[in-house]
Scaffold this active site. Structure first.
Site, PDB file in Angstrom:
ATOM      1  N   CYS A  29      38.080  42.989  37.141  1.00  0.00           N
ATOM      2  CA  CYS A  29      39.469  42.605  37.411  1.00  0.00           C
ATOM      3  C   CYS A  29      40.441  43.555  36.734  1.00  0.00           C
ATOM      4  O   CYS A  29      40.672  43.458  35.526  1.00  0.00           O
ATOM      5  CB  CYS A  29      39.704  41.169  36.938  1.00  0.00           C
ATOM      6  SG  CYS A  29      41.404  40.604  37.160  1.00  0.00           S
TER       7      CYS A  29
ATOM      8  N   CYS B   8      43.633  41.938  35.247  1.00  0.00           N
ATOM      9  CA  CYS B   8      43.396  41.200  34.007  1.00  0.00           C
ATOM     10  C   CYS B   8      43.238  42.145  32.832  1.00  0.00           C
ATOM     11  O   CYS B   8      43.788  41.923  31.760  1.00  0.00           O
ATOM     12  CB  CYS B   8      42.097  40.392  34.094  1.00  0.00           C
ATOM     13  SG  CYS B   8      41.961  39.341  35.518  1.00  0.00           S
ATOM     14  N   ASP B   9      42.458  43.185  33.016  1.00  0.00           N
ATOM     15  CA  ASP B   9      41.922  43.906  31.867  1.00  0.00           C
ATOM     16  C   ASP B   9      42.408  45.342  31.700  1.00  0.00           C
ATOM     17  O   ASP B   9      42.231  45.919  30.631  1.00  0.00           O
ATOM     18  CB  ASP B   9      40.391  43.882  31.938  1.00  0.00           C
ATOM     19  CG  ASP B   9      39.863  42.450  32.023  1.00  0.00           C
ATOM     20  OD1 ASP B   9      40.567  41.547  31.544  1.00  0.00           O
ATOM     21  OD2 ASP B   9      38.785  42.239  32.580  1.00  0.00           O
TER      22      ASP B   9
END
Lengths: 311, 111
Positions: free
Chosen positions: A135, A138-139
């Site tokens: 992701c 997200c990261d």
């Protein structure tokens, strides 16, 4: 006609399931949607969507997913937090066992449980959350000014690799072939991005690191040459595997576990439908998923009408 | 997003988490993370059920870089369960409500 708790049970709250639910609620069918985590589906991990009609400026995946959930709820679709543990499917009654211990019955089932990112199985499991990610939204911010490896050559890999360059100093995009499969506009953007370096004909064979990822090992499939890239993270987008563990013994699937359907989205079991990424489909997009959802609900409605005719 | 979950920061982390009497679940999140925002309502729901026995707090990793870096967090959502100041359990990524509830029950049962 056998009396059941529901007319339609939808399993999974991504775009396909939510659309099926909107149509079912508007058709005044007795419907419920079960979602094991949070509704929205894979779209909520997508950083940017610009190929879904109606949003000419583009929209973040999370916002699009949230709008779909809101719309479905507004139209009267009940969404419950439940996971399916088992199901028994017969023609006029389907029994679904839920993780909460409840058992419910229904005339029709719409399988919309989607797919999850496919793993490489080269030892990345121990680096999950420690440099390995599926992701980017997200990261990626954890890798500001770092070097990253991205794996894959399809739309998701290329789109998300471009997103990674907002944070990373360099992104090596490793792809097993000598050309990308992603749609042309994404290819053009990736190839002219200074921070992206293509690593053609290559696969990831392993990774190393003390606490988190430090090195990613590669093999060139044509020359068999081994190499190592010093990188702080590895983002993997090499396709998906269907979320069908609870149903794969009940309906026919292909070798990969994707559910076979006809043009009415009906599976090998009458009254059971599959929609979106979980089914064998030539294209896995939000646009195609929502179409599947609408068709499945229409088919389910016809199926229930026919049950009423057979006394 | 979990509206009822107390937001803590790098400065209050020690007192709110490491020195808490109850076990504490810390939800590491950021506004740009879709799954984090999606997981919020689940965390909130569980707080409603287990909130008396376990403290539920969240840390915005964007505004508080020290704590996530101390715990080696490179992916969110990450949920870390602390007990007596030690990490008892860690869950990274989207998680089903059932699995989360099981983890909470397990930690509470250990006494």
């Amino acid at each position: 006609m056998v009396k059941t708790d529901y007319d339609v049970i939808i399993i999974g709250g991504g775009p396909a399931g939510l659309t099926a639910g909107m149509y079912a609620a508007r058709a005044r069918l007795n419907v419920v949607l079960f979602e094991k985590a949070a509704p929205g589906g894979q779209v909520i991990v997508t950083d940017w969507v610009e190929n879904y009609p109606g949003f000419p400026e583009g929209i973040t995946g999370y916002d699009l997913g949230e709008k779909m959930v809101t719309q479905a709820k507004t139209l009267g679709l009940p969404i419950e937090s439940e996971e399916i543990t088992a199901m028994t499917l017969s023609k006029d009654e389907k029994t679904i066992h839920l993780s909460s211990g409840r058992t419910v019955t229904t005339h029709t089932v719409i399988i919309a449980s989607g797919a999850s990112p496919r793993k490489l199985d080269v030892g990345e499991a121990k680096f999950m959350g420690k440099g390995v990610s599926f992701c980017a939204t997200c990261d990626a911010p954890f890798f500001r000014d770092k070097v990253l490896v991205a794996v894959g050559g399809g739309d998701t890999a290329v789109q998300e690799a471009i997103y990674l360059t907002k944070f990373a100093t360099k992104v090596y995009l490793v792809h097993r072939r000598d050309e990308l499969r992603a749609t042309k506009v994404l290819q053009e953007r990736a190839l002219k991005n200074d921070k992206i370096e293509m690593v053609w004909d290559s696969v990831v064979t392993g990774m190393d690191g003390f606490f988190s990822v430090e090195k990613v090992h590669l093999e060139n499939l044509k020359t068999k040459a081994q190499s190592t890239i010093k990188a702080d993270g590895c983002f993997i987008w090499v396709g998906t595997t269907p979320n069908t563990s609870y149903v794969k013994d009940s309906v026919k699937t292909d070798e990969g576990g994707f559910v076979f359907t006809d043009t009415h989205m009906e599976t090998s079991v009458p009254g059971v439908y599959a929609v979106g990424d979980v089914r064998t489909t030539p294209l896995k997009q939000i646009t195609t998923a929502v179409g599947d959802g609408a068709i499945a609900t229409m088919s389910a409605e016809h199926f229930i009408e026919n049950l009423k005719d057979v006394k | 997003m979990a509206e009822n979950i107390v937001e803590i920061d790098d400065d209050s982390f020690e007192k709110a988490v490491l020195k808490a009497d109850n076990p504490v679940m810390v939800d590491f999140w950021a506004p740009w993370c879709g799954p984090c925002r999606a997981i919020g309502p689940i965390v909130e729901e569980l707080e409603g059920v287990y909130g008396e026995k376990m403290n539920f707090v969240k840390v915005n990793v964007d505004e508080n870089p020290l704590t996530p870096s101390k715990y080696g967090i490179k992916a969110i959502p990450t949920l870390i369960f602390f007990k007596n100041g030690e990490v008892a359990e860690q869950i990274t990524g989207m998680v089903a409500k059932g699995k989360l509830e099981e983890t909470i029950k397990g930690i509470l049962q250990e006494g």
